[in-house]
Design a protein around this motif. Structure first.
Motif, PDB file in Angstrom:
ATOM      1  N   THR A 171       0.621  -1.271   0.002  1.00 28.75           N
ATOM      2  CA  THR A 171       0.010   0.141  -0.043  1.00 28.75           C
ATOM      3  C   THR A 171       0.801   1.220  -0.146  1.00 28.75           C
ATOM      4  OG1 THR A 171      -1.655  -1.043   1.328  1.00 28.75           O
ATOM      5  CG2 THR A 171      -1.751   1.178   1.062  1.00 28.75           C
ATOM      6  N   LEU A 172       2.032   1.342   0.855  1.00 30.41           N
ATOM      7  CA  LEU A 172       3.024   2.386   0.888  1.00 30.41           C
ATOM      8  C   LEU A 172       3.748   2.442  -0.499  1.00 30.41           C
ATOM      9  CD1 LEU A 172       3.833   1.808   4.594  1.00 30.41           C
ATOM     10  CD2 LEU A 172       2.428   3.891   3.577  1.00 30.41           C
ATOM     11  N   LEU A 173       3.866   1.379  -1.071  1.00 29.17           N
ATOM     12  CA  LEU A 173       4.805   1.359  -2.113  1.00 29.17           C
ATOM     13  C   LEU A 173       4.081   1.892  -3.377  1.00 29.17           C
ATOM     14  CD1 LEU A 173       7.481   0.825  -3.450  1.00 29.17           C
ATOM     15  CD2 LEU A 173       6.747  -1.572  -3.704  1.00 29.17           C
ATOM     16  N   PHE A 174       2.817   1.420  -3.403  1.00 30.02           N
ATOM     17  CA  PHE A 174       2.040   1.957  -4.548  1.00 30.02           C
ATOM     18  C   PHE A 174       0.889   2.579  -4.141  1.00 30.02           C
ATOM     19  CE2 PHE A 174       4.117  -2.177  -6.136  1.00 30.02           C
ATOM     20  CZ  PHE A 174       4.972  -1.588  -7.073  1.00 30.02           C
ATOM     21  N   PRO A 175       0.793   3.725  -3.510  1.00 28.80           N
ATOM     22  CA  PRO A 175      -0.289   4.432  -3.085  1.00 28.80           C
ATOM     23  C   PRO A 175      -1.375   4.823  -4.414  1.00 28.80           C
ATOM     24  CG  PRO A 175       1.433   5.921  -2.916  1.00 28.80           C
ATOM     25  CD  PRO A 175       2.089   4.524  -3.319  1.00 28.80           C
ATOM     26  N   GLY A 176      -2.622   4.716  -4.208  1.00 29.34           N
ATOM     27  CA  GLY A 176      -3.541   4.885  -5.311  1.00 29.34           C
ATOM     28  C   GLY A 176      -3.600   3.670  -6.414  1.00 29.34           C
ATOM     29  N   ARG A 177      -2.754   2.766  -6.393  1.00 31.45           N
ATOM     30  CA  ARG A 177      -2.717   1.326  -7.182  1.00 31.45           C
ATOM     31  C   ARG A 177      -2.966   0.292  -6.276  1.00 31.45           C
ATOM     32  NH1 ARG A 177      -2.777   3.659 -11.891  1.00 31.45           N
ATOM     33  NH2 ARG A 177      -2.127   1.848 -12.830  1.00 31.45           N
ATOM     34  N   PHE A 178      -2.834   0.348  -5.130  1.00 30.90           N
ATOM     35  CA  PHE A 178      -3.105  -0.976  -4.186  1.00 30.90           C
ATOM     36  C   PHE A 178      -3.968  -0.235  -3.053  1.00 30.90           C
ATOM     37  CE2 PHE A 178      -2.002  -4.069  -0.890  1.00 30.90           C
ATOM     38  CZ  PHE A 178      -1.711  -5.254  -1.671  1.00 30.90           C
ATOM     39  N   TYR A 179      -5.120  -1.215  -2.844  1.00 27.71           N
ATOM     40  CA  TYR A 179      -6.106  -0.765  -1.838  1.00 27.71           C
ATOM     41  C   TYR A 179      -6.546  -2.024  -0.770  1.00 27.71           C
ATOM     42  CZ  TYR A 179      -6.987   2.362  -5.678  1.00 27.71           C
ATOM     43  OH  TYR A 179      -6.579   3.132  -6.907  1.00 27.71           O
ATOM     44  N   MET A 180      -6.843  -1.405   0.312  1.00 30.88           N
ATOM     45  CA  MET A 180      -7.298  -2.433   1.366  1.00 30.88           C
ATOM     46  C   MET A 180      -8.601  -1.892   2.202  1.00 30.88           C
ATOM     47  SD  MET A 180      -3.671  -3.048   3.209  1.00 30.88           S
ATOM     48  CE  MET A 180      -4.195  -4.164   4.450  1.00 30.88           C
ATOM     49  N   SER A 181      -9.490  -2.751   1.962  1.00 32.86           N
ATOM     50  CA  SER A 181     -10.846  -2.281   2.725  1.00 32.86           C
ATOM     51  C   SER A 181     -10.734  -3.011   4.144  1.00 32.86           C
ATOM     52  CB  SER A 181     -12.036  -3.006   2.037  1.00 32.86           C
ATOM     53  OG  SER A 181     -12.229  -2.449   0.749  1.00 32.86           O
ATOM     54  N   ARG A 182     -11.583  -2.181   5.242  1.00 30.66           N
ATOM     55  CA  ARG A 182     -11.789  -3.039   6.335  1.00 30.66           C
ATOM     56  C   ARG A 182     -12.715  -4.249   6.546  1.00 30.66           C
ATOM     57  NH1 ARG A 182     -12.525   0.660  11.826  1.00 30.66           N
ATOM     58  NH2 ARG A 182     -11.935  -0.778  13.348  1.00 30.66           N
ATOM     59  N   GLY A 183     -12.320  -5.174   7.287  1.00 30.02           N
ATOM     60  CA  GLY A 183     -13.217  -5.949   7.569  1.00 30.02           C
ATOM     61  C   GLY A 183     -13.632  -6.377   9.064  1.00 30.02           C
ATOM     62  N   ASN A 184     -14.652  -7.215   8.985  1.00 32.27           N
ATOM     63  CA  ASN A 184     -14.857  -7.290  10.534  1.00 32.27           C
ATOM     64  C   ASN A 184     -14.069  -7.908  11.480  1.00 32.27           C
ATOM     65  OD1 ASN A 184     -15.791  -9.852   9.180  1.00 32.27           O
ATOM     66  ND2 ASN A 184     -16.072 -10.546  10.990  1.00 32.27           N
ATOM     67  N   HIS A 185     -13.111  -8.329  10.886  1.00 31.80           N
ATOM     68  CA  HIS A 185     -11.794  -8.890  11.816  1.00 31.80           C
ATOM     69  C   HIS A 185     -10.895  -7.656  12.190  1.00 31.80           C
ATOM     70  CE1 HIS A 185     -12.445 -13.014  13.036  1.00 31.80           C
ATOM     71  NE2 HIS A 185     -13.283 -12.805  12.110  1.00 31.80           N
ATOM     72  N   GLU A 186     -10.748  -6.510  11.420  1.00 26.61           N
ATOM     73  CA  GLU A 186      -9.933  -5.340  11.456  1.00 26.61           C
ATOM     74  C   GLU A 186     -10.597  -4.660  12.914  1.00 26.61           C
ATOM     75  OE1 GLU A 186      -8.394  -7.542   8.988  1.00 26.61           O
ATOM     76  OE2 GLU A 186     -10.215  -6.631   8.244  1.00 26.61           O
ATOM     77  N   SER A 187     -10.894  -5.343  13.935  1.00 25.27           N
ATOM     78  CA  SER A 187     -11.437  -4.888  15.141  1.00 25.27           C
ATOM     79  C   SER A 187     -10.712  -5.320  16.490  1.00 25.27           C
ATOM     80  CB  SER A 187     -12.949  -4.914  15.009  1.00 25.27           C
ATOM     81  OG  SER A 187     -13.247  -6.481  15.363  1.00 25.27           O
ATOM     82  N   LEU A 188     -11.024  -4.666  17.443  1.00 28.84           N
ATOM     83  CA  LEU A 188      -9.989  -5.009  18.730  1.00 28.84           C
ATOM     84  C   LEU A 188     -10.794  -6.234  19.197  1.00 28.84           C
ATOM     85  CD1 LEU A 188      -8.083  -4.366  21.329  1.00 28.84           C
ATOM     86  CD2 LEU A 188     -10.023  -2.807  22.036  1.00 28.84           C
ATOM     87  N   THR A 189     -12.171  -6.455  19.400  1.00 30.16           N
ATOM     88  CA  THR A 189     -12.709  -7.554  20.129  1.00 30.16           C
ATOM     89  C   THR A 189     -12.341  -8.844  19.076  1.00 30.16           C
ATOM     90  OG1 THR A 189     -14.528  -6.261  20.706  1.00 30.16           O
ATOM     91  CG2 THR A 189     -14.728  -8.599  20.672  1.00 30.16           C
ATOM     92  N   MET A 190     -12.341  -8.812  18.103  1.00 31.17           N
ATOM     93  CA  MET A 190     -11.964  -9.906  17.070  1.00 31.17           C
ATOM     94  C   MET A 190     -10.572 -10.287  17.426  1.00 31.17           C
ATOM     95  SD  MET A 190     -14.701 -11.094  15.356  1.00 31.17           S
ATOM     96  CE  MET A 190     -15.714 -10.651  16.835  1.00 31.17           C
ATOM     97  N   ASN A 191      -9.714  -9.290  17.245  1.00 27.62           N
ATOM     98  CA  ASN A 191      -8.237  -9.550  17.160  1.00 27.62           C
ATOM     99  C   ASN A 191      -7.841  -9.990  18.887  1.00 27.62           C
ATOM    100  OD1 ASN A 191      -7.199  -6.482  15.616  1.00 27.62           O
ATOM    101  ND2 ASN A 191      -8.120  -8.367  14.915  1.00 27.62           N
ATOM    102  N   GLN A 192      -8.719  -9.643  19.754  1.00 28.58           N
ATOM    103  CA  GLN A 192      -8.364 -10.309  21.063  1.00 28.58           C
ATOM    104  C   GLN A 192      -8.868 -12.032  21.138  1.00 28.58           C
ATOM    105  OE1 GLN A 192     -10.790  -7.652  23.241  1.00 28.58           O
ATOM    106  NE2 GLN A 192      -9.337  -6.384  24.237  1.00 28.58           N
TER     107      GLN A 192
END
Length: 473
Positions: free
Chosen positions: A265-286
């Motif tokens: 994402t940092l190497l190719f900004p505007g060319r590589f994308y990421m969407s948030r999922g339900n597991h990108e959250s504190l409770t799920m990660n715990q």
């Protein structure tokens, strides 16, 4: 066929991890004998394995309604509550079991472990209130993180991600080695600043002859991620990707996955994308392993920084104004527009209802209309709901992820709703293929590539998960 015979056949499918077939047979048995709590309890367990936590909760509650002394019903319901982050309710069920069976050592252990989780959550909540205004990112001192003389791993060049750094990092990770904490923290700090500049709905322009790839859940399956790059090429200026949420948890190489995706994402900004999922959250990660993995490989402070970064991940992307891509699905209201999605304040933990929640959690269903979520969060939506949403917003179709599919993808709602799931043999147990979608800007017609799982080092999925999960079965 009698209910008991159907139950026995369903049990065999359950043992073979063919949970959908088991559920279908338990359902047939229930239609014959709806007064048997064991049938509901068994179906609840199968729903748990399918991550249909809402259905699991419903069945366990029904079993207990039929027989308040049915101990497995309390276990199943507690597992569903835990999976939904309803820890206090889970604790109450375990407490009921221990009072009913004071000599049951297994029940006592489950109760004690659940009690630890509840105490931990309450403690962290209290700290969060005190430190709410403090940014972890602002407290990071990179200069104090000395790079040892014997470190031979990848190095950022003038503090920047380069293609050679990414090649070195991939090789480093295949050797099961760790990126130096100074570079790991620098990537996270840079990602936070970059993501803050993005809207909640990111518009993606794709030229007529240009190839664009959409991938679904990865869930910490690093070696399968590398296989996607082998099959479809490494990300680049002319090889653009969107990864559609749930990068971490479950699989035990989530740290490797997230730093590769953040790096690109940092190497190719505007060319590589990421969407948030339900597991990108504190409770799920715990609960599902990412927090434990980050603590094992780095620090508790880095866990907090990841939470800050995840809060800024965009919630959805729109390709050429014609294809909307989100992790979960559609909404409990018919009048939602793309502008409504652009206006969402996403810098927070996912709420239990509303547009942000439904983008991350909802699922399609074959029947018309809407229904309560099988997961207990979000909704289920039918083809008529999808059709009205597409017409209102001038879209061709939607792409979402969030669900395991046997072939890695599924075309539903008459082609209006496509599911893509990119983690093959999910959790080393499901036997599913993975898939990704390729479109070009001219017609946006989806083309599917499927693949099998590849071998990985002998680290089991959920290796870093909360200890309470080892007790669920």
């Amino acid at each position: 066929m009698a209910a008991e015979e159907l139950k026995s056949e369903a049990n065999e499918y359950f043992k073979k991890q063919q949970y959908e077939k088991a559920i279908a047979l338990y359902t047939q048995a229930i239609e014959i004998d709806g007064s048997n709590p064991i049938l509901y309890g068994n179906r609840s367990f199968a729903h748990l394995r399918m991550e249909s936590f809402g259905y699991a909760l419903r069945d366990a509650s029904k079993a207990l309604e039929l027989d308040r002394t049915y101990i497995k019903g309390y276990y199943r319901r507690a597992s569903a509550y835990m999976s939904l982050g309803k820890f206090k309710l889970a604790l109450k069920d375990y407490e009921t079991v221990t009072k009913t069976r004071p000599g049951d050592k297994d029940a006592r252990l489950k109760y004690q472990e659940c009690q630890k989780v509840v105490k931990m959550m309450l403690f962290q909540k209290a700290i969060a209130v005190e430190e709410d205004s403090k940014s972890v990112a602002a407290s990071i001192d990179l200069e104090a993180m000395v790079i040892e003389d014997d470190y031979s791993g990848p190095r950022l060049e003038d503090g920047k991600v380069t293609e050679s750094f990414m090649e070195d990092l991939i090789h480093h990770y295949t050797q099961q080695k760790k990126l130096h904490r100074r570079y790991a923290y620098k990537i996270l700090l840079d990602m936070k600043e970059y993501l803050k500049s993005l809207p909640s709905l990111v518009d993606i322009p794709v030229d007529n002859a240009e190839k664009f790839t959409v991938c679904g859940d990865i869930h910490g399956q690093f070696f399968d991620l590398l296989n996607i790059f082998r099959l479809n090429g490494r990300p680049g200026v002319a090889n653009r990707y969107l990864f559609n949420g749930d990068f971490v948890d479950r699989g035990s190489f989530s740290v490797e996955v997230i730093f590769i995706l953040f790096g690109y994402t940092l190497l190719f900004p505007g060319r590589f994308y990421m969407s948030r999922g339900n597991h990108e959250s504190l409770t799920m990660n715990q609960m599902y392993g990412f927090q434990g993995e980050v603590k094992a490989k780095y620090t508790s402070q880095m866990v907090e920084l990841f939470t800050e970064v995840f809060n800024y991940l965009p919630l959805c992307h729109c390709i050429n104004g014609r294809v909307l891509v989100m992790h979960g699905g559609l909404f409990s209201s018919d009048n939602v527009t793309l502008d409504d999605l652009r206006k969402i304040d996403r810098n927070r933990q996912p709420p239990d209802e509303g547009l942000m929640c439904e983008l991350l959690w909802s699922d399609p269903m074959p029947g018309q209309g809407r229904a309560p979520s099988k997961r207990g969060v979000g909704i289920q939506f039918g083809p008529d709901v999808t059709k009205r949403f597409l017409e209102l917003n001038g879209l061709d179709y939607i792409v979402r992820s969030h669900e395991v599919k046997a072939e890695g993808y599924e075309v539903g709602h008459g082609g209006d709703c496509i599911t893509v799931f990119s983690a093959p043999n999910y959790c080393d147990t499901m036997g599913n293929k993975g898939a990704f979608i390729i479109v070009n800007g001219k017609d946006l017609k989806p083309q599917f590539t499927t693949y099998e799982a590849v071998p990985h080092p002998p680290v089991k999925p959920m290796a870093y998960a909360n200890s309470i999960f080892s007790l669920f079965s």
